[in-house]
Write a protein that holds these residues in place. Structure first.
Motif, PDB file in Angstrom:
ATOM      1  N   MET A   1       0.851  -1.194   0.000  1.00  0.00           N
ATOM      2  CA  MET A   1       0.000   0.000   0.000  1.00  0.00           C
ATOM      3  C   MET A   1       0.888   1.246   0.000  1.00  0.00           C
ATOM      4  O   MET A   1       1.788   1.366   0.823  1.00  0.00           O
ATOM      5  N   PRO A   2       0.699   2.205  -0.939  1.00  0.00           N
ATOM      6  CA  PRO A   2       1.526   3.421  -0.958  1.00  0.00           C
ATOM      7  C   PRO A   2       1.317   4.237   0.306  1.00  0.00           C
ATOM      8  O   PRO A   2       0.260   4.169   0.946  1.00  0.00           O
ATOM      9  N   GLN A   3       2.338   5.002   0.654  1.00  0.00           N
ATOM     10  CA  GLN A   3       2.243   5.827   1.860  1.00  0.00           C
ATOM     11  C   GLN A   3       1.112   6.844   1.709  1.00  0.00           C
ATOM     12  O   GLN A   3       0.988   7.518   0.685  1.00  0.00           O
ATOM     13  N   ARG A   4       0.295   6.939   2.723  1.00  0.00           N
ATOM     14  CA  ARG A   4      -0.818   7.876   2.707  1.00  0.00           C
ATOM     15  C   ARG A   4      -0.438   9.142   3.460  1.00  0.00           C
ATOM     16  O   ARG A   4       0.416   9.122   4.345  1.00  0.00           O
ATOM     17  N   ALA A   5      -1.098  10.233   3.112  1.00  0.00           N
ATOM     18  CA  ALA A   5      -0.780  11.533   3.689  1.00  0.00           C
ATOM     19  C   ALA A   5      -1.988  12.079   4.439  1.00  0.00           C
ATOM     20  O   ALA A   5      -3.128  11.950   3.985  1.00  0.00           O
ATOM     21  N   ALA A   6      -1.711  12.692   5.576  1.00  0.00           N
ATOM     22  CA  ALA A   6      -2.773  13.303   6.381  1.00  0.00           C
ATOM     23  C   ALA A   6      -2.372  14.726   6.746  1.00  0.00           C
ATOM     24  O   ALA A   6      -1.224  14.980   7.129  1.00  0.00           O
TER      25      ALA A   6
ATOM     26  N   HIS B   1     -12.888  13.667  -2.204  1.00  0.00           N
ATOM     27  CA  HIS B   1     -11.858  13.022  -3.016  1.00  0.00           C
ATOM     28  C   HIS B   1     -10.501  13.102  -2.316  1.00  0.00           C
ATOM     29  O   HIS B   1     -10.218  12.306  -1.437  1.00  0.00           O
ATOM     30  N   ARG B   2      -9.691  14.075  -2.684  1.00  0.00           N
ATOM     31  CA  ARG B   2      -8.411  14.271  -2.009  1.00  0.00           C
ATOM     32  C   ARG B   2      -8.429  15.702  -1.479  1.00  0.00           C
ATOM     33  O   ARG B   2      -8.115  16.644  -2.190  1.00  0.00           O
ATOM     34  N   PRO B   3      -8.824  15.877  -0.227  1.00  0.00           N
ATOM     35  CA  PRO B   3      -9.127  17.221   0.275  1.00  0.00           C
ATOM     36  C   PRO B   3      -7.942  18.178   0.175  1.00  0.00           C
ATOM     37  O   PRO B   3      -6.779  17.787   0.297  1.00  0.00           O
ATOM     38  N   VAL B   4      -8.281  19.450  -0.027  1.00  0.00           N
ATOM     39  CA  VAL B   4      -7.302  20.527  -0.084  1.00  0.00           C
ATOM     40  C   VAL B   4      -7.580  21.483   1.075  1.00  0.00           C
ATOM     41  O   VAL B   4      -8.717  21.921   1.273  1.00  0.00           O
ATOM     42  N   VAL B   5      -6.540  21.794   1.823  1.00  0.00           N
ATOM     43  CA  VAL B   5      -6.649  22.729   2.942  1.00  0.00           C
ATOM     44  C   VAL B   5      -5.975  24.036   2.536  1.00  0.00           C
ATOM     45  O   VAL B   5      -4.789  24.051   2.180  1.00  0.00           O
TER      46      VAL B   5
ATOM     47  N   ARG C   1      -2.661  19.351   0.082  1.00  0.00           N
ATOM     48  CA  ARG C   1      -3.561  18.294  -0.384  1.00  0.00           C
ATOM     49  C   ARG C   1      -3.156  16.987   0.276  1.00  0.00           C
ATOM     50  O   ARG C   1      -1.965  16.690   0.382  1.00  0.00           O
ATOM     51  N   ALA C   2      -4.131  16.212   0.724  1.00  0.00           N
ATOM     52  CA  ALA C   2      -3.821  14.970   1.445  1.00  0.00           C
ATOM     53  C   ALA C   2      -4.920  13.950   1.202  1.00  0.00           C
ATOM     54  O   ALA C   2      -6.008  14.274   0.699  1.00  0.00           O
ATOM     55  N   ASP C   3      -4.639  12.711   1.581  1.00  0.00           N
ATOM     56  CA  ASP C   3      -5.661  11.660   1.513  1.00  0.00           C
ATOM     57  C   ASP C   3      -6.703  11.819   2.608  1.00  0.00           C
ATOM     58  O   ASP C   3      -7.839  11.356   2.475  1.00  0.00           O
TER      59      ASP C   3
ATOM     60  N   ASP D   1      -9.476   1.742   2.459  1.00  0.00           N
ATOM     61  CA  ASP D   1     -10.764   2.428   2.317  1.00  0.00           C
ATOM     62  C   ASP D   1     -10.887   3.468   3.433  1.00  0.00           C
ATOM     63  O   ASP D   1     -11.396   3.178   4.530  1.00  0.00           O
ATOM     64  N   ILE D   2     -10.404   4.670   3.154  1.00  0.00           N
ATOM     65  CA  ILE D   2     -10.397   5.712   4.181  1.00  0.00           C
ATOM     66  C   ILE D   2     -11.811   6.068   4.608  1.00  0.00           C
ATOM     67  O   ILE D   2     -12.080   6.256   5.805  1.00  0.00           O
ATOM     68  N   GLU D   3     -12.732   6.147   3.658  1.00  0.00           N
ATOM     69  CA  GLU D   3     -14.112   6.498   4.021  1.00  0.00           C
ATOM     70  C   GLU D   3     -14.715   5.471   4.971  1.00  0.00           C
ATOM     71  O   GLU D   3     -15.405   5.843   5.936  1.00  0.00           O
TER      72      GLU D   3
END
Length: 387
Positions: free
Chosen positions: A1-6, A135-139, A147-149, A315-317
């Protein structure tokens, strides 16, 4: 699994704990804090056993215990200084596997921040909006955009994340009373035990910190936006300076410029803590009055629960839905319970005060401990001790 960003919005206790919990599970994290540095100007903080369980899951329980003072006894008194009820906190520790520990909020924040890579902490990054939550939220923030997951709104009572994505949600509601918090200078003979003294529309509490200092707090039923904000120390003396010992001596040991005064609020229940790939946490999700000492404790629970729900799933959601199902009922119940206790503590009509104090005096300690179980009997998801 690719590294996810928060991207974590808010660098307080809940935000830093969330960042640490995700970082230790392999996430790339970024913490956006609007202040120019990651620090805390608050006073003391009580960490109950449920918070220590969360800190244990983060690998920080021992470090926090080393900085705090364990409270072994406490209770409630009336305006004549007589005990209404006592709590054996050693029994609390036995029942729930951890003690009640009190420390300075800044010390807890420092432990959390020091456990994170310095390059993931971004001060002076006030957030103005969040876009594309599905989708991929932008702050959007002072330094640009991130932008992050996953985005976590841990930005407190007046959360910008909540305001942006929950625009129809009710705002904070005033509890009807204000609070004062302070820490004394070191005392040659600090009180041997903590206590909360109940008055008529007012309360005053104190508990030990390391180094002979005492954390003190008061509440009073006053209109929202009170007029005493220019001299909180003078107001504290006026209200509580003649209360039973040791309160006058404690106030005499308080630096005049070291009193914080705040109107107190909680948050009406939200229908969900989740919107797409954005989750609310801590005060942004469930701000509560301080009557149970659970605000930071619940934020720490949130942090480790969120990370657990996201662990091992792409599945982040779905992970966020699990987080919402686990945390929303519990935190909203604690918020209601804290509000009820505040209503009782702030009673001012003499017959009601007499009835309250009599009921407290007649309630056995075992019944008090039993009533605390729904709040304190919590362990981190995935902990072998979890029930």
């Amino acid at each position: 699994m690719p590294q996810r960003a928060a991207t974590i919005v808010g660098g307080g206790i809940g935000g830093l704990a969330t960042a640490l919990a995700l970082h230790r599970r392999g996430w790339r994290v970024e913490v956006l804090e609007r202040a120019p540095e990651f620090t805390e100007i608050g006073a003391g903080i009580s960490l109950w056993p449920n918070a220590l369980h969360a800190l244990k899951a983060l690998g920080l329980a021992d470090a926090v215990l080393a900085l705090g003072a364990v409270e072994t006894t406490g209770g409630m008194r009336d305006l004549r200084g007589r005990w209404l009820s006592r709590t054996d906190n050693a029994e609390v520790a036995r029942r729930f596997s951890h003690p009640l520990v009190v420390l300075h909020r800044a010390d807890l924040l420092r432990v959390l921040a020091d456990a994170l890579p310095a390059d993931c902490l971004r001060p002076d990054a006030e957030v103005s909006a969040v876009r594309d939550p599905q989708h991929r939220p932008v702050v959007e923030h002072r330094g640009g955009e991130s932008r992050a997951d996953l985005v976590v709104g841990a930005d407190g009572l007046r959360s910008a994340v909540r305001r942006t994505l929950w625009p129809t949600a009710a705002g904070p509601r005033y509890a009807g009373y204000a609070g004062w918090r302070t820490i004394t200078a070191p005392l040659a003979q600090p009180p041997a035990e903590g206590a909360v003294t109940w008055g008529r529309g007012e309360r005053f509490g104190f508990t030990a910190l390391p180094g002979g200092r005492m954390y003190c707090f008061g509440t009073a039923s006053v209109p929202e936006g009170g007029t005493d904000t220019k001299s909180p120390y003078a107001e504290l003396l006026r209200r509580f300076g003649s209360w039973p010992d040791p309160i006058p001596a404690l106030l005499a040991a308080v630096p005049a410029d070291a009193v914080l005064r705040h109107d107190l609020y909680d948050l009406p229940p939200l229908p969900s803590f989740v919107h797409g790939r954005v989750a609310l946490l801590g005060d942004a999700a469930h701000a509560m009055t301080p009557n149970l000492g659970q605000g930071a404790c619940q934020a720490l629970e949130d942090a480790v629960t969120l990370a657990h729900c996201l662990d091992g799933t792409g599945d982040i959601e779905a992970g966020l839905r699990s987080y919402d199902l686990l945390r929303r009922p519990r935190t909203q119940a604690v918020t209601r319970r804290s509000a009820r206790l505040g209503t009782i503590g702030q009673l001012s009509w003499p017959p009601a005060v007499l009835l309250r104090d009599t009921a407290a005096r007649l309630t056995p300690m075992r019944a008090t401990l039993r009533s605390m179980t729904p709040v304190l009997d919590w362990t981190a998801p995935g902990d072998p001790a979890a029930r």
